[in-house]
Design a protein around this motif. Structure first.
Motif, PDB file in Angstrom:
ATOM      1  N   SER A  91       0.833  -1.201   0.000  1.00  0.00           N
ATOM      2  CA  SER A  91       0.000   0.000   0.000  1.00  0.00           C
ATOM      3  C   SER A  91       0.867   1.250   0.000  1.00  0.00           C
ATOM      4  CB  SER A  91      -0.907   0.001   1.241  1.00  0.00           C
ATOM      5  OG  SER A  91      -1.591   1.225   1.377  1.00  0.00           O
ATOM      6  N   SER A  93       0.271   5.497  -0.310  1.00  0.00           N
ATOM      7  CA  SER A  93      -0.625   6.653  -0.402  1.00  0.00           C
ATOM      8  C   SER A  93       0.166   7.826  -0.968  1.00  0.00           C
ATOM      9  CB  SER A  93      -1.186   7.006   0.980  1.00  0.00           C
ATOM     10  OG  SER A  93      -1.976   8.178   0.915  1.00  0.00           O
ATOM     11  N   GLU A  96      -1.935  14.446  -3.043  1.00  0.00           N
ATOM     12  CA  GLU A  96      -2.219  15.513  -3.989  1.00  0.00           C
ATOM     13  C   GLU A  96      -1.055  16.506  -3.941  1.00  0.00           C
ATOM     14  OE1 GLU A  96      -4.825  15.831  -6.066  1.00  0.00           O
ATOM     15  OE2 GLU A  96      -5.683  13.933  -5.398  1.00  0.00           O
ATOM     16  N   SER A 114      -1.958  -2.124  -6.585  1.00  0.00           N
ATOM     17  CA  SER A 114      -2.710  -0.971  -7.076  1.00  0.00           C
ATOM     18  C   SER A 114      -2.023   0.315  -6.626  1.00  0.00           C
ATOM     19  CB  SER A 114      -4.158  -0.994  -6.576  1.00  0.00           C
ATOM     20  OG  SER A 114      -4.208  -0.829  -5.175  1.00  0.00           O
ATOM     21  N   VAL A 115      -2.181   1.345  -7.455  1.00  0.00           N
ATOM     22  CA  VAL A 115      -1.624   2.649  -7.123  1.00  0.00           C
ATOM     23  C   VAL A 115      -2.534   3.704  -7.720  1.00  0.00           C
ATOM     24  CG1 VAL A 115      -0.133   2.717  -9.177  1.00  0.00           C
ATOM     25  CG2 VAL A 115       0.452   4.077  -7.172  1.00  0.00           C
ATOM     26  N   SER A 116      -2.787   4.749  -6.947  1.00  0.00           N
ATOM     27  CA  SER A 116      -3.616   5.862  -7.405  1.00  0.00           C
ATOM     28  C   SER A 116      -2.707   7.055  -7.671  1.00  0.00           C
ATOM     29  CB  SER A 116      -4.667   6.210  -6.344  1.00  0.00           C
ATOM     30  OG  SER A 116      -5.467   7.301  -6.768  1.00  0.00           O
ATOM     31  N   PRO A 118      -2.070  10.744  -8.334  1.00  0.00           N
ATOM     32  CA  PRO A 118      -2.883  11.914  -8.010  1.00  0.00           C
ATOM     33  C   PRO A 118      -2.863  12.984  -9.099  1.00  0.00           C
ATOM     34  CG  PRO A 118      -0.787  12.071  -6.890  1.00  0.00           C
ATOM     35  CD  PRO A 118      -0.793  10.731  -7.580  1.00  0.00           C
ATOM     36  N   GLU A 119      -3.941  13.770  -9.140  1.00  0.00           N
ATOM     37  CA  GLU A 119      -3.942  14.954  -9.986  1.00  0.00           C
ATOM     38  C   GLU A 119      -2.808  15.873  -9.526  1.00  0.00           C
ATOM     39  OE1 GLU A 119      -5.672  16.147 -12.647  1.00  0.00           O
ATOM     40  OE2 GLU A 119      -6.517  14.140 -12.851  1.00  0.00           O
ATOM     41  N   THR A 137      -6.820  -1.739 -13.739  1.00  0.00           N
ATOM     42  CA  THR A 137      -6.838  -0.488 -14.492  1.00  0.00           C
ATOM     43  C   THR A 137      -5.840   0.500 -13.919  1.00  0.00           C
ATOM     44  OG1 THR A 137      -9.178  -0.764 -15.055  1.00  0.00           O
ATOM     45  CG2 THR A 137      -8.281   1.463 -15.204  1.00  0.00           C
ATOM     46  N   LEU A 138      -5.082   1.134 -14.793  1.00  0.00           N
ATOM     47  CA  LEU A 138      -4.169   2.205 -14.401  1.00  0.00           C
ATOM     48  C   LEU A 138      -4.697   3.510 -14.985  1.00  0.00           C
ATOM     49  CD1 LEU A 138      -1.415   3.165 -13.198  1.00  0.00           C
ATOM     50  CD2 LEU A 138      -0.449   2.776 -15.479  1.00  0.00           C
ATOM     51  N   THR A 139      -4.897   4.516 -14.128  1.00  0.00           N
ATOM     52  CA  THR A 139      -5.419   5.807 -14.574  1.00  0.00           C
ATOM     53  C   THR A 139      -4.311   6.853 -14.575  1.00  0.00           C
ATOM     54  OG1 THR A 139      -7.624   5.295 -13.714  1.00  0.00           O
ATOM     55  CG2 THR A 139      -7.119   7.608 -14.132  1.00  0.00           C
ATOM     56  N   PRO A 141      -3.474  10.687 -14.754  1.00  0.00           N
ATOM     57  CA  PRO A 141      -4.223  11.929 -14.511  1.00  0.00           C
ATOM     58  C   PRO A 141      -4.030  12.969 -15.599  1.00  0.00           C
ATOM     59  CG  PRO A 141      -2.297  11.826 -13.085  1.00  0.00           C
ATOM     60  CD  PRO A 141      -2.389  10.491 -13.763  1.00  0.00           C
TER      61      PRO A 141
END
Length: 255
Positions: A91, A93, A96, A114-116, A118-119, A137-139, A141
């Protein structure tokens, strides 16, 4: 709480076990500061002005027991191989305001599924997530401008890439497998398909403004109507239809 800086090699190879909390007064973490430690989690506390800006190169390199990392708002960059070769890292985090992820930062983090992103993120370096465990899925920004060579190659089971940025200028060779569907907005579809993504499996991003004003009206439709339009757009997408698509413009009278 009076500590303001952690220098190079400060705790390298120390037997620190369990969790580490770095106080909000710290403004700098030096190179190799905690590499080869037996930490399981790292939390950086946010100062009133987000004092810490950078995680130094190799700062947590090869912390083999590290499972989670939480970075506060204010961190703008993560250095070269800062968390590389942490095979149990599950994990992360990312805050922003983060602007750059360095080369090989999470290289070899095989449990990171998984990795988010950031904008505000603008660049990802070479090999940044190579051989990590990212799946699904990889998003990407809307603020992203460049991704380095092999950044997401040999990851877990990536199924699709959603690229919301229209301003990408640099894509390194083999940034991810060219067989993975890479969805982009209609605004950048032609540019990317014949440019930086010409060797990738480029498709139109479902739900983006890629088929005229039809999408913009979805908020005014019932769920059933909106789903019908979306299904139609997906069919057009599989046919390779370009973004003009005047036939699918939805007006109040045609709902």
């Amino acid at each position: 709480d009076t500590i303001t800086s952690i220098g190079e090699f400060a705790f390298t190879s120390c037997g620190i076990i369990g969790s580490l909390t770095i106080p909000s007064t710290v403004t700098n973490i030096g190179e190799y500061a905690f590499n080869y430690c037996t930490l399981t989690s790292v939390t950086l506390l946010k100062g009133q002005e987000g004092l810490i800006k950078n995680i130094g190169r190799y700062a947590f390199l090869q912390c083999s027991n590290l499972q989670s990392v939480s970075l506060p708002e204010g961190v703008q960059s993560i250095g070269f191989e800062a968390f590389s070769s942490c095979p149990n890292l599950q994990s992360v985090s990312l805050p922003e305001g983060l602007q750059s992820i360095g080369n090989s930062t999470f290289f070899g983090c095989s449990d990171l599924q998984s990795v988010s992103l950031p904008e505000g993120l603008q660049s990802i370096g070479e090999n940044a997530f190579r051989t990590s465990g990212i799946t699904g899925t990889l998003t990407i920004p809307s603020t992203m401008t460049s991704i380095g060579k092999n950044a997401f190659i040999n990851t877990g089971e990536l199924n699709e890439i959603l690229v919301y940025s229209d301003n990408m200028t640099t894509i390194g060779e083999g940034v991810w497998s060219n067989s993975i569907p890479t969805y982009v907005t209609g605004k950048s579809f032609d540019k990317y398909r014949s440019g930086i993504f010409q060797n990738y499996n480029v498709k139109l991003l479902p739900g983006a403004d890629n088929l005229g004003d039809a999408i913009k009206n979805l908020a005014n439709l019932s769920d059933a109507q909106a789903n019908a339009v979306k299904s139609f757009l997906k069919v057009l997408n599989t046919m390779g239809t370009k973004q003009e698509g005047p036939a699918v413009v939805v007006t109040k009278g045609e709902q």
